[in-house]
Write a protein that holds these residues in place. Structure first.
Motif, short mmCIF file in Angstrom:
data_model
loop_
_atom_site.label_atom_id
_atom_site.label_comp_id
_atom_site.label_asym_id
_atom_site.label_seq_id
_atom_site.Cartn_x
_atom_site.Cartn_y
_atom_site.Cartn_z
N PRO A 22 0.83 -1.21 0.00
CA PRO A 22 0.00 0.00 0.00
C PRO A 22 0.86 1.26 0.00
O PRO A 22 1.96 1.27 0.56
N VAL A 26 -1.98 4.53 3.53
CA VAL A 26 -3.07 3.60 3.21
C VAL A 26 -2.91 2.34 4.05
O VAL A 26 -1.82 1.77 4.12
N HIS A 28 -4.50 -1.52 5.25
CA HIS A 28 -5.37 -2.67 4.99
C HIS A 28 -5.81 -3.27 6.32
O HIS A 28 -4.98 -3.57 7.17
N ILE A 37 -9.98 -1.16 3.11
CA ILE A 37 -8.84 -0.31 2.79
C ILE A 37 -9.17 1.12 3.20
O ILE A 37 -10.18 1.69 2.79
N GLN A 40 -7.52 6.05 1.35
CA GLN A 40 -7.62 6.46 -0.04
C GLN A 40 -8.62 7.61 -0.16
O GLN A 40 -9.13 8.11 0.84
N HIS A 41 -8.92 8.00 -1.42
CA HIS A 41 -9.86 9.12 -1.60
C HIS A 41 -11.24 8.77 -1.08
O HIS A 41 -12.01 9.64 -0.70
N PHE A 152 -7.63 13.02 -7.32
CA PHE A 152 -7.16 11.97 -6.40
C PHE A 152 -6.33 10.92 -7.13
O PHE A 152 -5.50 10.24 -6.52
N GLU A 155 -2.61 11.68 -6.81
CA GLU A 155 -2.05 11.34 -5.50
C GLU A 155 -1.92 9.83 -5.33
O GLU A 155 -0.95 9.33 -4.74
N ASP A 156 -2.90 9.10 -5.84
CA ASP A 156 -2.84 7.64 -5.76
C ASP A 156 -1.64 7.10 -6.54
O ASP A 156 -0.87 6.28 -6.03
N ARG A 160 1.71 5.20 -5.17
CA ARG A 160 2.04 3.84 -5.59
C ARG A 160 3.48 3.76 -6.12
O ARG A 160 4.22 2.82 -5.81
#
Length: 264
Positions: A22, A26, A28, A37, A40-41, A152, A155-156, A160
């Motif tokens: 993640p 983030v 889990h 999860i 996240q957004h 978003f 940013e994700d 990653r």
């Protein structure tokens, strides 16, 4: 002939757990068989094919997820598949205030049958990108295509790439310095799959082979990594193209989303 039943069983076994690495921030979590999860957004919830609960116990499980994210002031997506058990989960989600979004087709293809030299229109170049600025350009493309703020995504993708650069490959197709299509490939170590995401194309560039070229390019990257299968959750626009390229429909998936009052 491709064994679609076997592909679906492999998908259920290998693609419904937590992603390997993640991004920072983030988390889990588990609630019974359910994966949650956070960070996240919007929240995300998914489970195995059979949750192992039904009736009042399932209702309580659903309400716990809703209330967990309500306390955070966040929306949450519960990802369902058409072949999931218990069969009535969609009705129970709706009763708890979850609203269905667009249904997609879960598809998979054999990588060795999909890899090909990308064929791009004249003037279009393909780039693999890793920089933060390029991820914002990808998000700007998504915003333009879908007519809503998709910031978003930048940013994700940035998160990653920073967390596990070997687990994602982001590609752009550009013409005259403008991103006209963008897509990414997500590897999942320990499985036989990689997943296709994105693939949004500006309207003026549709029907010219750009999307197909990005599928071929990602299949080539998957081949180089020894991946056997590509997975994609396909929109109604993408599914016919993917079928022609050799993907097979396995099931459908529908996100059910709960949003706090005042949020859409």
């Amino acid at each position: 002939m491709t064994d679609t039943d076997g592909l679906l069983a492999a998908y259920d076994e290998q693609m419904r757990g937590a992603p390997p690495t993640p991004p920072a921030g983030v988390v889990h979590e588990r609630d019974g068989a359910l994966l949650r999860i956070v960070g996240q957004h919007r929240g995300f919830v998914s489970g195995p094919r059979d949750l192992g609960v039904d009736g009042a116990e399932l209702d309580r499980l659903i309400v716990r997820q809703r209330d967990y994210f309500a306390a955070r002031g966040e929306a949450v997506e519960w990802k369902t598949r058409a072949h999931d058990r218990p069969a009535g989960i969609a009705d129970r989600l709706a009763a708890a205030g979850f609203v269905p979004e667009e249904r997609e087709t879960v598809m998979a293809g054999v990588v060795r049958e999909l890899a090909a030299e990308p064929v791009l229109p004249e003037g279009v170049v393909l780039r693999r990108v890793t920089g933060d600025g390029d991820m914002r350009r990808v998000a700007a493309l998504e915003t333009a295509v879908w007519g809503q703020d998709m910031g978003f995504i930048a940013e994700d993708l940035i998160g990653r790439v920073a967390a596990a650069p070997d687990e994602i490959a982001v590609l752009t197709a550009e013409a005259g310095g403008e991103v006209v299509c963008a897509a990414w490939l997500v590897f999942r170590e320990g499985t036989r799959f990689a997943s296709l995401w994105g693939g949004s194309t500006l309207p003026a560039w549709r029907g010219r082979g750009v999307y197909r070229a990005l599928v071929a390019a990602r299949a080539g990257l998957a081949t180089a990594r020894g991946v056997e299968y590509l997975h994609v959750d396909a929109s109604d626009d993408s599914a016919p193209i993917l079928r022609r390229l050799g993907f097979h429909a396995l099931t459908t998936t529908t996100p059910y989303v709960w949003s706090p009052p005042g949020q859409s």
